[in-house]
Write an enzyme that holds these catalytic residues in place. Structure first.
Site, PDB file in Angstrom:
ATOM      1  N   LYS A  32       0.868  -1.185   0.000  1.00 16.06           N
ATOM      2  CA  LYS A  32       0.000   0.000   0.000  1.00 16.06           C
ATOM      3  C   LYS A  32       0.900   1.230   0.000  1.00 16.06           C
ATOM      4  O   LYS A  32       1.674   1.460   0.922  1.00 16.06           O
ATOM      5  CB  LYS A  32      -0.903  -0.019   1.239  1.00 16.06           C
ATOM      6  CG  LYS A  32      -1.546   1.339   1.609  1.00 16.06           C
ATOM      7  CD  LYS A  32      -2.325   1.972   0.497  1.00 16.06           C
ATOM      8  CE  LYS A  32      -2.993   3.287   0.855  1.00 16.06           C
ATOM      9  NZ  LYS A  32      -2.296   4.226   1.692  1.00 16.06           N
ATOM     10  N   GLY A  35      -0.556   8.283   0.047  1.00 15.87           N
ATOM     11  CA  GLY A  35      -0.474   9.595  -0.596  1.00 15.87           C
ATOM     12  C   GLY A  35       0.684  10.439  -0.116  1.00 15.87           C
ATOM     13  O   GLY A  35       1.412  11.034  -0.909  1.00 15.87           O
ATOM     14  N   GLY A  68      -4.323  11.100  -1.737  1.00 17.39           N
ATOM     15  CA  GLY A  68      -5.025  12.201  -1.067  1.00 17.39           C
ATOM     16  C   GLY A  68      -4.491  13.579  -1.392  1.00 17.39           C
ATOM     17  O   GLY A  68      -5.267  14.484  -1.753  1.00 17.39           O
ATOM     18  N   ASP A 185      -5.928   2.292   2.892  1.00 18.94           N
ATOM     19  CA  ASP A 185      -5.441   1.271   3.821  1.00 18.94           C
ATOM     20  C   ASP A 185      -6.450   0.131   3.950  1.00 18.94           C
ATOM     21  O   ASP A 185      -6.082  -1.044   3.953  1.00 18.94           O
ATOM     22  CB  ASP A 185      -5.180   1.877   5.210  1.00 18.94           C
ATOM     23  CG  ASP A 185      -4.017   2.861   5.217  1.00 18.94           C
ATOM     24  OD1 ASP A 185      -3.204   2.829   4.265  1.00 18.94           O
ATOM     25  OD2 ASP A 185      -3.926   3.660   6.156  1.00 18.94           O
ATOM     26  N   LYS A 244      -4.841   2.796  10.941  1.00 22.52           N
ATOM     27  CA  LYS A 244      -3.817   1.974  10.258  1.00 22.52           C
ATOM     28  C   LYS A 244      -3.681   0.613  10.931  1.00 22.52           C
ATOM     29  O   LYS A 244      -3.635  -0.427  10.270  1.00 22.52           O
ATOM     30  CB  LYS A 244      -2.471   2.698  10.245  1.00 22.52           C
ATOM     31  CG  LYS A 244      -2.459   3.905   9.336  1.00 22.52           C
ATOM     32  CD  LYS A 244      -1.081   4.361   8.983  1.00 22.52           C
ATOM     33  CE  LYS A 244      -1.132   5.601   8.098  1.00 22.52           C
ATOM     34  NZ  LYS A 244      -1.855   5.377   6.838  1.00 22.52           N
TER      35      LYS A 244
END
Length: 288
Positions: A32, A35, A68, A185, A244
């Site tokens: 992952k 941003g 983002g 996430d 997270k």
């Protein structure tokens, strides 16, 4: 720095990495790419090089990305002020069009292009392709922010079987044709779970879980799910780290072997995690 190594030192580095190359050959690793870890262009190129290197040694890499800051930047250019509630972007009809344009378009294709330039073989898809990510509205106050209802993983497995690095943008859809902005996430956790991945690596702009948030030396290298839950109670895991770690626990519950939260702004952090003893960041694993 590598150029300053002697040939013998270079050979030694490769020999030290050999057990890990053997271990991960043919295994699925989901990365992952957040941003905030994507802002530096030269670092972004280095991350793509690391991913291609893993792919070349036989690791089946799936790259799930956010974007983002790019979404906010595009909204500013279009005269639309970004608004957040509880860390989630309020997404009206106009905003979801921007999200789709930026994530599934500009960001996704930029990453695919970079991987191809580094001699990788990549294919970009969004969560809408093949209905990969099905979703419903999470909360009417947030607009088109999606809660995942189903993962149809075959578009990703098909690409892996054909030898591609799938690059997935986290835009979901429902059966009525609506598009949804999905937390990156969360999407990565669900996709890694559906793939029963060996590792989920979450690249952020923090080094991992810190015992003392103001002391970078207090990094906790490994926690079990139970230990992580205890750290919530103690207030060690707080603020932006809570969602997270929630995603880490979600991924473990869905069958991922281990999840690593790491600082994606550290050069070659992916390779340090996969090809060395020490690793990088905080590893979250299931209870024994």
């Amino acid at each position: 720095m590598y150029n300053n190594f002697s040939n013998a030192e270079r050979a030694e580095v490769l020999v030290q990495a050999l057990p890990y190359i053997k271990k991960y050959n043919g295994q699925i690793v989901v990365i992952k790419y957040g941003g905030n870890a994507m802002i530096n262009e030269s670092l972004k190129e280095q991350v793509m090089e690391d991913i291609v290197l893993l792919w070349l040694i036989g690791v089946k890499v799936v790259l799930v990305h956010g974007g983002g800051p790019e979404i906010s930047e595009t909204m500013d250019k279009l005269g639309k002020k970004p608004e957040f509630v509880g860390g989630l972007r309020v997404t009206d009809k106009e905003t979801i069009d921007i999200v789709q344009m930026v994530l599934a378009g500009k960001v996704n294709k930029t990453l695919v292009n970079l991987l191809e330039m580094k001699s990788g073989k990549a294919m970009g898809i969004s969560g809408m392709d093949g209905r990969l990510i099905e979703a419903k509205m999470k909360d009417v106050k947030l607009g088109y922010v999606g809660e995942i209802t189903k993962i149809n993983i075959s578009p990703v497995t098909d690409l892996l079987e054909m030898g591609y690095i799938p690059v997935v943008s986290t835009v979901g859809c429902d059966r009525q044709g609506n598009a949804y902005n999905i937390n990156g996430d969360t999407a990565a956790a669900y996709i890694a779970g559906a793939l029963k991945a060996e590792n989920l690596i979450m690249m952020t702009d923090v080094s991992g879980i810190l015992k003392d948030k103001d002391d970078p030396e207090s990094l906790i290298p490994q926690v079990t799910v139970s230990e992580a839950k205890a750290l919530y109670e103690e207030g060690v895991i707080s603020g932006g780290m809570i969602p997270k770690v929630d995603c880490c626990i979600e991924a473990i519950s869905k069958g991922v072997k281990k999840v690593i939260i790491m600082d994606g702004t550290v050069p070659h952090s992916i390779l340090m995690e996969i090809l060395t003893d020490e690793g990088a960041g905080t590893m979250v694993i299931g209870d024994k």
